[in-house]
Design a protein around this motif. Sequence first.
Motif: not given
Length: 624
Positions: A66-75, A257-259
């Motif tokens: 949960v603390g990884e970057d890709w999760v942050f970007l998706i959220l 995350c912009s897409a």
Amino acid sequence: MYGRYTQDLGTFAKDEAARLRLQQGNGEGGTSQPRRPSELLEYTQGRCAPCRVCALQCQRFLISKVGEDWVFLILLGLVMALVSWAMDFAIATCLQAQKWMYGGLDTNVLLQYLAWVTYPTVLITFSAGFTQILAPQAVGSGIPEMKTILRGVVLKEYLTLKTFVAKVIGLTCALGSGMPLGKEGPFVHIASMCAALLSRFLSLFGGIYKNEARNIEMLAAACAVGVGCCFAAPIGAPPTMSLLTSLRYLLARTNYCSAVPAATSQGPAARFARESLDPPHSVSMGPAGPLRAVHERGLGVPSSPRHRGGGAGTARTSPPAPCHPTRRLLFPALVTLLISTLTFPPGFGQFMAGQLTQKDTLVTLFDNQTWAKQGLSDEFEYLGILEAWRHPRSNVFVTLVVFILMKFWMSALATTIPVPCGAFMPVFVIGAAFGRLVGESMAAWFPDGIHTDSNTYRIVPGGYAVVGAAALSGAVTHTVSTAVIVFELTGQISHILPVMIAVILANAVAQSLQPSLYDSIIRIKKLPYLPELGWGHHEKYDVRVEDIMVRDIHYVTLNCKYRDLQHVLHSTKMKSLPLVESAESMILLGSIERAQVGALLCHQLSPQRRLQALRQKALAEDGH
């Protein structure tokens, strides 16, 4: 510390303590047991020990993911997409309500006028009052402040939940009023606040988001997300960053995350960024130590925490002089009343397409059909919203000229209203109108097109409007990303060559004349930001840090004593103290807040700690 991001320090310390206990237990003559995490030691006994261990391992795995970057970007992308959709729906509903009120009173011109001017006045007044009461930091665009934050300056109360609520509600009301305002700059601020709030939430699962450098990267990604929400443009780099920084963050972090919000946003056009005047804000420098000293000495800023300055002077940390609430609301109401009166369709607004919203205005200006040939307006069949540009007593050239002149000063006046809104979209519309005027003039001069080498090139006024919009907006912001945004708005790159040439030339001319819109607002607000050096100031690039830095900086070493800490605290008033390895090597390890040093000293010298130290000393001396 020292780059340990993948594992929390507390967990690492527990594992080390568990390993040491196991080693001590097997030290007399047993074979060393494999190292186990400290959390698993209490679960290794009993019948259900394997199940408990497996469940704990799965829990730790999920928390770490949960603390990884890709999760942050998706959220971040999903949250901003939902916020953008909700705001666009509310804004469209407000604009439709105004049209409904105006159209339902077509039997009485006086009632139409009252409905036309009262509706936006009420919305703007509510937006101004709500923002001033809840969070004055939400006033304006947000891009100047974000440029300052990305340079390492901390603006207090600027990325909080309260400011987020004020920004969203205030911006919705401001844009729903139909005033010549935009939303791209405020959306950059909204996305940055979402990123900051998500970082605080995800820091519960992983210590990676407690790192200051990583937070700056996430804020840069959020700036791109804000632009993507406005224009459904996932590649258009935000004008808050320089070109190299934009490329780095955009390619490394923000495409995905912009897409997400770009795919869910509606409508090709949205409104851009505006800077309003001076909301109260509190400023403190981010990086401390010698860098802070460079700021203070080089910019002529005193080291007192009450003064934090930038390239243009000193930024206030205290709010401005109190103003009567009636005066705060009177100015927005008067400005809205004036602009609404001038755009009233049966009145002067009939000469400038006053009944069109900014989105409808852009759609008509980008239209590929030629509105007039040889200056005659009756040779073109006006359909739908294009009817707003037709007037029986004037041609389209007069309408476009009046539109450009009136929109110019009305947009400049509207951007001074203390509400969350932007100034980039009005500039974009004015540039499109000027390009449309040039395109219609070319179509009138060459009604059959331009003939070269047995080829005929038809004049497309909509193409001139696209070039004009990109050039003027690029000149105002000193960026080339507007060209990419235009390509994504129109969905084609057939005009890539004229657009790029116009944007580059406009940037070159504008940068030689004046600062960008955002740098100008930074100077007005006196934010601590060093702008790019313009032409004629390249000799200042030879100035080194050692030429302006303060050398007698008080610092803290790793082996300093209590007396040294007290001496440093009493001899300087700096809010942050540099931490070096030793006085001989002077290797900078980081910085520590002055308040944290004081809190640590108070804790170490508390009565409880004193009693504990005396008890341990007595036990050591007596042996029991």
